[in-house]
Design a protein around this motif. Sequence first.
Motif, PDB file in Angstrom:
ATOM      1  N   TYR A 122       0.825  -1.205   0.000  1.00 14.17           N
ATOM      2  CA  TYR A 122       0.000   0.000   0.000  1.00 14.17           C
ATOM      3  C   TYR A 122       0.864   1.261   0.000  1.00 14.17           C
ATOM      4  O   TYR A 122       0.623   2.208  -0.763  1.00 14.17           O
ATOM      5  CB  TYR A 122      -0.930  -0.001   1.209  1.00 14.17           C
ATOM      6  N   GLU A 123       1.890   1.292   0.839  1.00 11.82           N
ATOM      7  CA  GLU A 123       2.780   2.448   0.886  1.00 11.82           C
ATOM      8  C   GLU A 123       3.497   2.649  -0.449  1.00 11.82           C
ATOM      9  O   GLU A 123       3.827   3.776  -0.836  1.00 11.82           O
ATOM     10  CB  GLU A 123       3.800   2.284   2.012  1.00 11.82           C
ATOM     11  N   THR A 124       3.723   1.547  -1.165  1.00  6.40           N
ATOM     12  CA  THR A 124       4.445   1.617  -2.434  1.00  6.40           C
ATOM     13  C   THR A 124       3.642   2.312  -3.525  1.00  6.40           C
ATOM     14  O   THR A 124       4.203   3.001  -4.383  1.00  6.40           O
ATOM     15  CB  THR A 124       4.827   0.190  -2.898  1.00  6.40           C
ATOM     16  N   ILE A 125       2.320   2.170  -3.502  1.00  5.28           N
ATOM     17  CA  ILE A 125       1.506   2.684  -4.610  1.00  5.28           C
ATOM     18  C   ILE A 125       0.377   3.609  -4.180  1.00  5.28           C
ATOM     19  O   ILE A 125      -0.436   4.018  -5.009  1.00  5.28           O
ATOM     20  CB  ILE A 125       0.891   1.512  -5.420  1.00  5.28           C
ATOM     21  N   LYS A 126       0.316   3.982  -2.899  1.00  3.95           N
ATOM     22  CA  LYS A 126      -0.851   4.711  -2.401  1.00  3.95           C
ATOM     23  C   LYS A 126      -1.070   6.048  -3.107  1.00  3.95           C
ATOM     24  O   LYS A 126      -2.209   6.496  -3.267  1.00  3.95           O
ATOM     25  CB  LYS A 126      -0.756   4.924  -0.893  1.00  3.95           C
ATOM     26  N   ASP A 127       0.006   6.717  -3.570  1.00  4.76           N
ATOM     27  CA  ASP A 127      -0.150   8.002  -4.232  1.00  4.76           C
ATOM     28  C   ASP A 127      -0.742   7.870  -5.626  1.00  4.76           C
ATOM     29  O   ASP A 127      -1.109   8.883  -6.248  1.00  4.76           O
ATOM     30  CB  ASP A 127       1.198   8.728  -4.306  1.00  4.76           C
ATOM     31  N   LEU A 128      -0.847   6.653  -6.137  1.00  6.78           N
ATOM     32  CA  LEU A 128      -1.394   6.429  -7.476  1.00  6.78           C
ATOM     33  C   LEU A 128      -2.833   5.895  -7.451  1.00  6.78           C
ATOM     34  O   LEU A 128      -3.463   5.789  -8.512  1.00  6.78           O
ATOM     35  CB  LEU A 128      -0.515   5.426  -8.235  1.00  6.78           C
ATOM     36  N   ALA A 216       4.501  -1.906 -11.962  1.00  8.70           N
ATOM     37  CA  ALA A 216       5.952  -1.733 -12.047  1.00  8.70           C
ATOM     38  C   ALA A 216       6.539  -1.411 -10.680  1.00  8.70           C
ATOM     39  O   ALA A 216       7.606  -1.918 -10.301  1.00  8.70           O
ATOM     40  CB  ALA A 216       6.285  -0.628 -13.052  1.00  8.70           C
ATOM     41  N   ARG A 217       5.863  -0.571  -9.928  1.00  8.69           N
ATOM     42  CA  ARG A 217       6.356  -0.260  -8.575  1.00  8.69           C
ATOM     43  C   ARG A 217       6.359  -1.506  -7.695  1.00  8.69           C
ATOM     44  O   ARG A 217       7.297  -1.720  -6.917  1.00  8.69           O
ATOM     45  CB  ARG A 217       5.491   0.827  -7.940  1.00  8.69           C
ATOM     46  N   LEU A 218       5.330  -2.310  -7.793  1.00  8.49           N
ATOM     47  CA  LEU A 218       5.295  -3.540  -7.011  1.00  8.49           C
ATOM     48  C   LEU A 218       6.397  -4.505  -7.437  1.00  8.49           C
ATOM     49  O   LEU A 218       6.784  -5.392  -6.662  1.00  8.49           O
ATOM     50  CB  LEU A 218       3.931  -4.224  -7.147  1.00  8.49           C
ATOM     51  N   MET A 219       6.906  -4.326  -8.646  1.00  6.60           N
ATOM     52  CA  MET A 219       8.025  -5.131  -9.125  1.00  6.60           C
ATOM     53  C   MET A 219       9.371  -4.532  -8.741  1.00  6.60           C
ATOM     54  O   MET A 219      10.423  -5.007  -9.166  1.00  6.60           O
ATOM     55  CB  MET A 219       7.949  -5.284 -10.649  1.00  6.60           C
ATOM     56  N   GLY A 220       9.347  -3.475  -7.918  1.00  7.74           N
ATOM     57  CA  GLY A 220      10.591  -2.878  -7.458  1.00  7.74           C
ATOM     58  C   GLY A 220      11.289  -2.040  -8.497  1.00  7.74           C
ATOM     59  O   GLY A 220      12.496  -1.840  -8.421  1.00  7.74           O
ATOM     60  N   LEU A 221      10.533  -1.503  -9.465  1.00 10.41           N
ATOM     61  CA  LEU A 221      11.117  -0.734 -10.555  1.00 10.41           C
ATOM     62  C   LEU A 221      10.872   0.762 -10.347  1.00 10.41           C
ATOM     63  O   LEU A 221       9.806   1.160  -9.866  1.00 10.41           O
ATOM     64  CB  LEU A 221      10.516  -1.171 -11.897  1.00 10.41           C
ATOM     65  N   PRO A 222      11.824   1.618 -10.719  1.00 10.68           N
ATOM     66  CA  PRO A 222      11.658   3.063 -10.538  1.00 10.68           C
ATOM     67  C   PRO A 222      10.661   3.637 -11.530  1.00 10.68           C
ATOM     68  O   PRO A 222      10.330   3.010 -12.551  1.00 10.68           O
ATOM     69  CB  PRO A 222      13.074   3.605 -10.803  1.00 10.68           C
ATOM     70  N   ASP A 223      10.188   4.826 -11.251  1.00  9.35           N
ATOM     71  CA  ASP A 223       9.181   5.457 -12.110  1.00  9.35           C
ATOM     72  C   ASP A 223       9.721   5.873 -13.468  1.00  9.35           C
ATOM     73  O   ASP A 223       8.939   6.151 -14.379  1.00  9.35           O
ATOM     74  CB  ASP A 223       8.569   6.669 -11.408  1.00  9.35           C
ATOM     75  N   ASN A 224      11.038   5.928 -13.634  1.00 11.83           N
ATOM     76  CA  ASN A 224      11.582   6.240 -14.962  1.00 11.83           C
ATOM     77  C   ASN A 224      11.730   4.989 -15.824  1.00 11.83           C
ATOM     78  O   ASN A 224      12.176   5.068 -16.964  1.00 11.83           O
ATOM     79  CB  ASN A 224      12.919   6.971 -14.853  1.00 11.83           C
TER      80      ASN A 224
END
Length: 323
Positions: A122-128, A216-224
Amino acid sequence: LVMREANTEHFHASPVCTNCTKAKSNRSILQSDINSGRAIAQIIQESPTPTVSIENVPDYQGTVPYNMIMEALNEGGYTSDAGVYDAADFGGSQTRKRLIIRGVLDGDLPPLPEKQAPGDWYETIKDLIDDAPDEKFIGRKGRKNDELQRIENYVAKGRLTFDKPILTMGGSASKGIPYAANSRSPSPTLLSTTHQVPRIIMPDGRIKRLTGRMMARLMGLPDNFKVPDDWNMAKKTLGNGIHGDITRNIIQPLLDIDQVTLGMPEGDLDVHGRDQPKPGLAKPWLSPEARAAQDEADRLRMTQVISRETVRLEISRRRGGTP
């Protein structure tokens, strides 16, 4: 031949594995799997690189192609091992296990990092979440959606709660068991199949569909990191991938071995027999702790902090002495 002429430093492969994944109910090794393993073994034998990494699903271990690869490493003189690693054990916000084969041609394997507490999906993607598309659970022929029914059954048993966000991956871990997790824990494994749609059930009743960026975030990948615009392609691509925390913690140390370079007197070679780098092009210096182990080395430069013992042994070896 191309790898030899290019002085390739690291070889990585992800052989065909769709017939080993738990997503398939009738798993068996096919000729295509064997051909893939044989091709990788041939590359290891004919174009040896300083380090090797092979990635696959856990059930690949012990198969015929797996044994081919391990035999090629052994016959090629590699120090190797194989282990199943969970991204959640290294700070990842997803439970994602992968088999990683590691090989080092000259020297020891890098030590495995210490395990860390898992991340919170949740903390990983909450802003999306607010901008994610709305979703619904649609049942067949007027019946309640099977996935939602499994979740409600688990809520009734106290295994899940609607008081906290729930991430469901759209399938079932096994009969009657939802593939879901509340916040404050890592998510279930992201699968590549597009028939299972990951959704978030919010405490206020909203249901949100995971976007490509969220996956992608859940896969540990950066936003770029570029993600396909097509949702199906994004899920298939990411669901077949290696988690970023596995790459950083298990595979990256192998590449760091290849980048270690000794700054020595003019005309000497680096640890791989290549010309030493020119002044001004050296990599960052070691940490203070590691630097204490090489006081006598005037120009020892490296790209990666390595252990005190490794530095001491390398200095001794290059000077023709004994540790």
